[in-house]
Enzyme design. Structure first.
Site, PDB file in Angstrom:
ATOM      1  N   GLU A 148      -2.438 -11.363  22.463  1.00  0.00           N
ATOM      2  CA  GLU A 148      -3.332 -12.456  22.682  1.00  0.00           C
ATOM      3  C   GLU A 148      -2.610 -13.777  23.289  1.00  0.00           C
ATOM      4  O   GLU A 148      -2.334 -14.742  22.457  1.00  0.00           O
ATOM      5  CB  GLU A 148      -4.081 -12.821  21.526  1.00  0.00           C
ATOM      6  CG  GLU A 148      -4.748 -11.410  21.090  1.00  0.00           C
ATOM      7  CD  GLU A 148      -5.499 -11.702  19.668  1.00  0.00           C
ATOM      8  OE1 GLU A 148      -5.436 -12.744  18.819  1.00  0.00           O
ATOM      9  OE2 GLU A 148      -6.159 -10.624  19.276  1.00  0.00           O
ATOM     10  N   GLU A 256      -8.231  -1.462  20.377  1.00  0.00           N
ATOM     11  CA  GLU A 256      -8.723  -1.752  19.491  1.00  0.00           C
ATOM     12  C   GLU A 256     -10.265  -1.781  19.367  1.00  0.00           C
ATOM     13  O   GLU A 256     -10.919  -2.635  18.950  1.00  0.00           O
ATOM     14  CB  GLU A 256      -8.280  -3.594  19.006  1.00  0.00           C
ATOM     15  CG  GLU A 256      -6.899  -3.659  19.037  1.00  0.00           C
ATOM     16  CD  GLU A 256      -6.475  -5.286  18.477  1.00  0.00           C
ATOM     17  OE1 GLU A 256      -7.496  -5.747  18.229  1.00  0.00           O
ATOM     18  OE2 GLU A 256      -5.362  -5.289  18.559  1.00  0.00           O
TER      19      GLU A 256
HETATM   20  O1  9MR Z   1      -8.173  -6.273  11.534  1.00  0.00           O
HETATM   21  C1  9MR Z   1      -7.263  -7.273  11.134  1.00  0.00           C
HETATM   22  C2  9MR Z   1      -7.814  -8.085  10.004  1.00  0.00           C
HETATM   23  O2  9MR Z   1      -7.560  -7.272   8.582  1.00  0.00           O
HETATM   24  C3  9MR Z   1      -6.899  -9.283   9.689  1.00  0.00           C
HETATM   25  O3  9MR Z   1      -7.502  -9.972   8.646  1.00  0.00           O
HETATM   26  C4  9MR Z   1      -6.916 -10.165  11.077  1.00  0.00           C
HETATM   27  C5  9MR Z   1      -5.893 -11.343  10.969  1.00  0.00           C
HETATM   28  O4  9MR Z   1      -6.463 -12.294  11.664  1.00  0.00           O
HETATM   29  O5  9MR Z   1      -6.237  -9.436  11.963  1.00  0.00           O
HETATM   30  C6  9MR Z   1      -7.109  -8.216  12.178  1.00  0.00           C
HETATM   31  O6  9MR Z   1      -6.669  -7.685  13.323  1.00  0.00           O
HETATM   32  C7  9MR Z   1      -6.783  -8.326  14.548  1.00  0.00           C
HETATM   33  C8  9MR Z   1      -5.523  -7.658  15.514  1.00  0.00           C
HETATM   34  O7  9MR Z   1      -4.456  -7.806  14.792  1.00  0.00           O
HETATM   35  C9  9MR Z   1      -5.457  -8.444  16.976  1.00  0.00           C
HETATM   36  N1  9MR Z   1      -7.124  -8.462  17.517  1.00  0.00           N
HETATM   37  C10 9MR Z   1      -7.985  -8.548  16.622  1.00  0.00           C
HETATM   38  C11 9MR Z   1      -8.006  -7.850  15.552  1.00  0.00           C
HETATM   39  C12 9MR Z   1      -9.266  -8.513  14.746  1.00  0.00           C
HETATM   40  O8  9MR Z   1      -9.248  -9.573  14.269  1.00  0.00           O
END
Ligand code: 9MR
Length: 338
Positions: A148, A256
């Site tokens: 990101e 994802e």
């Molecule tokens: O799914 C993840 C969640 O459990 C965490 O709390 C979160 C923290 O910001 O991150 C989520 O995963 C993210 C991923 O690492 C990057 N792309 C977006 C995903 C969903 O937020």
């Protein structure tokens, strides 16, 4: 003779009960040379979760445990054990593991905010890449090097690395990573970057093109694809974007995937159909565009999905429902891989 028959029956039932002898999504995808899989959380450590992962996945990715806050909560302690255990399970079952993520603007450790200069940042970055990649050399096959890095308008996100090193942090991270494990596939991962013509998608494409022209090592671009049934879904624009990356020699990961439904419409047949259509159309694209290498869902279960906590008016985004039952979309994915 009786003993032999009992033994054969026993072996047959073990095969029937486990995913070993079963025709699965994972096996079908492997035959088609597609990496398919899921983000894992605690399910990777319990027998039922492991069975479900084995049925669906020939690649898995950590939802959280490889991020700084979990891996390196303070400057002195590296929390390897969860990763090592997940990796052991994956290797025992011929499942690849993708690293998510070396660098990101979220889930960072507090000590990172003590960095003051470009030199501090470079040193920290190099230490992180070197420590992780030397430890898992040859075992982790794919890395999200940076996650990101763009804003929606296509400008660079001013994360901690950008603030200290400028846009150069991206080429630096990729170059150091390549030197550590030349066989690992190096990706930049992003959301809302799938449709040609979107400012972020175009900015990312132009940036990756520039990296290639400059000889910076990069293998692929991740398209996260956190989608919704009530927002536009534009497969033609996704294909066009994938194809321009193919011309650069860049691979794509659907990295994802989830497809959320508005809470007021959970039982609306049209929304459920739309969700199936989006999941299966993405699979069609993955199977027909040669540079799409993986189709990864961001968790398999509505019960533990990140979606409702982030989008309170949405949910049911996954391929298993809240009671861990497979949805029809699971069967459709299975059938499409025939
Ligand atoms: O799914 C993840 C969640 O459990 C965490 O709390 C979160 C923290 O910001 O991150 C989520 O995963 C993210 C991923 O690492 C990057 N792309 C977006 C995903 C969903 O937020």
């Amino acid at each position: 003779m009786k003993k032999i028959i009992i033994a054969i029956t026993l072996i047959a039932s073990i095969f029937a009960l486990s995913s070993c002898g079963k025709d699965t999504i994972a096996k079908r995808a492997t035959k088609k040379d597609l990496k398919i899989g899921t983000a894992f959380a605690s399910d990777v450590y319990d027998p039922e979760g492991q069975e479900r992962i084995k049925e669906f996945s020939n690649i898995i990715v950590a939802e959280n445990i490889m991020k700084w806050a979990n891996l390196r909560p303070n400057a002195k302690f590296w929390n390897w054990s969860d990763i090592d255990n997940a990796l052991k399970f994956a290797e025992e079952n011929n499942i690849d593991v993708k690293w998510h993520t070396l660098f990101w603007h979220q889930q960072n450790s507090n000590f990172l905010y003590n960095m003051k200069t470009k030199e501090d940042a470079e040193k920290m970055m190099d230490e992180h890449i070197t420590t992780v990649m030397q430890r898992y050399k040859g075992r982790i096959k794919v890395y999200d090097v940076v996650n990101e890095m763009f804003e929606e308008n296509g400008s660079f996100r001013e994360n901690i690395w950008y603030k200290l090193m400028g846009e150069e942090y991206l080429a630096h991270a990729l170059t150091v990573a390549r030197a550590q494990d030349p066989d690992a596939k190096l990706y930049l991962n992003e959301f809302n970057n799938e449709c040609v013509g979107h400012p972020k998608a175009d900015a990312m494409y132009n940036f990756v093109k520039k990296l290639k022209e400059e000889g910076v090592p990069i293998d692929g671009v991740g398209m996260q694809l956190h989608l919704a049934t009530d927002l536009p879904f534009e497969p033609d624009k996704i294909r066009a974007n994938i194809r321009r990356y193919a011309e650069l020699g860049i691979d794509i990961s659907f990295s994802e995937i989830d497809v959320r439904i508005p809470a007021s419409k959970f039982n609306d047949p049209a929304e459920i159909e739309m969700q199936k259509y989006i999941y299966t159309t993405l699979l069609d694209i993955a199977l027909t565009e040669p540079n799409v290498k993986s189709y990864i869902v961001w968790g398999m279960y509505d019960r533990t999905s990140w979606v409702p906590a982030t989008f309170p008016n949405y949910g049911n985004a996954c391929i298993y429902d809240v009671n861990y039952n497979k949805k029809e979309v699971y069967e459709e994915i299975f059938n499409k891989l025939k």
